[in-house]
Design a protein around this motif. Structure first.
Motif, short mmCIF file in Angstrom:
data_model
loop_
_atom_site.label_atom_id
_atom_site.label_comp_id
_atom_site.label_asym_id
_atom_site.label_seq_id
_atom_site.Cartn_x
_atom_site.Cartn_y
_atom_site.Cartn_z
N UNK A 111 -12.73 -0.87 -7.64
CA UNK A 111 -12.31 -0.42 -8.88
C UNK A 111 -12.78 -1.28 -9.87
N UNK A 166 -16.56 1.81 -9.91
CA UNK A 166 -15.30 1.40 -10.96
C UNK A 166 -14.78 2.70 -11.74
N UNK A 168 -12.01 7.69 -10.32
CA UNK A 168 -10.66 7.66 -10.47
C UNK A 168 -10.04 7.55 -9.03
N UNK A 181 -8.52 4.30 -8.24
CA UNK A 181 -7.30 3.97 -8.91
C UNK A 181 -5.93 4.52 -8.11
N UNK A 182 -5.92 5.91 -7.80
CA UNK A 182 -5.09 6.50 -7.04
C UNK A 182 -4.79 5.65 -5.66
N UNK A 203 -5.69 2.71 -4.82
CA UNK A 203 -4.93 1.34 -5.19
C UNK A 203 -3.72 1.16 -5.21
N UNK A 204 -3.15 2.20 -5.82
CA UNK A 204 -1.58 2.36 -5.97
C UNK A 204 -1.14 2.88 -4.73
N UNK A 244 0.46 8.44 -12.33
CA UNK A 244 -0.94 9.04 -12.64
C UNK A 244 -1.16 10.09 -13.48
N UNK A 257 -7.97 -2.27 -14.99
CA UNK A 257 -8.55 -1.10 -14.21
C UNK A 257 -7.57 -0.18 -13.51
N UNK A 310 -4.33 4.43 -14.97
CA UNK A 310 -4.99 5.71 -14.74
C UNK A 310 -5.27 6.39 -16.04
N UNK A 364 -7.50 9.32 -16.29
CA UNK A 364 -8.49 10.39 -15.99
C UNK A 364 -8.61 11.54 -17.15
#
Lengths: 266, 155
Positions: free
Chosen positions: A96, A102, A105, A108-109, A111-112, A146, B65, B68, B70
């Motif tokens: 990330x 980085x 997306x 990001x998903x 990581x969570x 998200x 970072x 979210x 998108x």
């Protein structure tokens, strides 16, 4: 222990892990190319320090979770689950912030989703009955979160008019759906299709932000449908759609277990 | 049929699950910034600058970072190259998110290396009346190896 014999928390963990693992395996070739180009065409800029430009860090962060992903999927145990959850979260955190990854997306998903795995491998395994009451909300909150992030940034006149999606997908994208649309549909009609597509994306993403308030079964079914729709609109969105489906399934498994008379410990 | 949100409140009222509450709090923390985007010009400007890697300290950028985002904002880019060579002198259009990826992405880099340098890349991101613009100059790296990117005032 097989998947069928596994307790609900373990099954939920495995469903999410499998979805992330599938994405990682499908992206191997792309990441090999990214790593090679990061090594041979370095980018020196004002922002990223040398460590976040290192191709070896990128390679390590991408491939290391495979070492824990495959064992936990083949033979899940409490120790393997904990080790894997930490590994997935750490690797996604590195990807990330790395210069070459980085902006995807996916991380990001993941990581969570990794934090959700850490919760499952930690307090959910310690108190499985309690976890079946708290887990479904966490899964739904993640999915809402998200989509909220995607929706609010699209509350603009240009997205309502369909301009960005027309320019990025309908007018030029090589993906089969858009190539066929360009062949079959008149340019003027294509612009109208893009406008209504864009409006439906804004409305659906905004509506998905309220998923957290729905019953678990409905929420997971809607998430699977919407994620499959995303994947249909752009093949490479599987990297975001699949972990979303994995999260929805994990929530569904935990909520279904809550209705059972007893919930066994892993 | 019970609602997960009610189950969660009930279960945590009986016995708090610290890890679950931490995860939920983290989501709520980041959600506040998302919801502030339409309301605060400062948050909007920061959000737009985050995509352009402009005026953000690295540590703060890293902390945000996990947010979210998108396909957020109306992002456009434009590339201006010296005349001559096989590449178009001017390229542009909409970009999805994290606009600097047009430079950092592996296939973007290859394209820049294959075309005449220096090139100027101009990013323009707009959201609800707030606009942020940044221009980068791209040169060959030391010993013609890779690329060097420098923020500049304008082309």
């Amino acid at each position: 222990m097989t998947w069928k014999d596994a307790p609900p928390v373990t099954r939920a963990f495995l469903a999410l892990t499998a979805s992330i693992c599938a994405v990682r395996i499908l992206l191997i070739w792309q990441y090999l190319v990214i790593i090679v180009i990061q090594a041979h065409v370095p980018l020196r800029d004002h922002f990223f320090p040398w460590v976040l430009r290192e191709p070896s860090l990128l390679a390590g962060a991408y491939f290391a979770p495979l070492c824990t992903e495959l064992p936990v999927l083949l033979r899940p145990s409490e120790r393997r689950m904990r080790r894997h959850a930490i590994m997935v979260t750490l690797s996604a955190a590195i990807l990330l912030v790395h210069q070459a990854s980085y902006f995807f997306a996916t991380w990001v998903v993941v990581f969570w989703a990794g934090l959700f795995l850490m919760w499952m491998a930690g307090s959910a395994l310690d108190a499985p009955r309690h976890a079946c009451k708290t887990g479904p909300l966490l899964a739904q909150a993640l999915i809402s979160f998200w989509f909220l992030g995607g929706a609010v940034g699209k509350w603009t006149a240009a997205y309502w008019a369909g301009e960005p999606f027309y320019d990025m997908f309908f007018a030029h994208h090589h993906y089969l759906v858009y190539a066929l649309l360009r062949l079959w549909v008149e340019p003027g009609t294509l612009r109208v299709v893009a406008t209504w597509f864009s409006r439906s994306v804004v409305v659906v993403e905004t509506a998905m932000a309220f998923l957290v308030f729905l019953p678990a079964r409905t929420a997971s079914a809607i998430t699977v449908i919407v994620a499959l729709g995303m994947w249909l609109c752009s093949w490479d969105l599987f990297e975001v759609a699949w972990p979303m489906i994995g999260t929805a399934l994990a929530g569904r498994i935990l909520s279904a277990a809550d209705t059972l008379p007893s919930t066994r410990r892993a | 049929m019970t609602l997960p949100i009610l189950d969660f409140i009930e279960a945590n009222a009986q016995k708090p699950d610290r890890a679950a509450l931490f995860l939920l709090s983290a989501m709520l923390f980041f959600s506040c910034f998302i919801l502030l985007l339409p309301l605060s010009a400062t948050v909007r400007r920061a959000g737009l600058q985050r995509f352009q890697l402009a005026r953000w300290p690295l540590a703060a950028w890293i902390a945000f970072q996990p947010l979210p985002s998108m396909y957020n904002f109306e992002n456009r880019w434009e590339v201006i190259r010296p005349p001559g060579g096989p590449c178009s002198e001017q390229v542009g259009g909409f970009v999805n998110h994290h606009v600097y990826n047009r430079i950092a992405l592996f296939n973007g880099r290859i394209r820049f290396v294959q075309c005449p340098l220096p090139a100027w890349v101009h990013f323009r991101s707009t959201y609800m009346g707030t606009t942020v613009e940044t221009t980068y100059r791209l040169d060959s790296g030391p010993d013609q190896h890779g690329l060097t990117v420098t923020p500049v005032a304008g082309p």
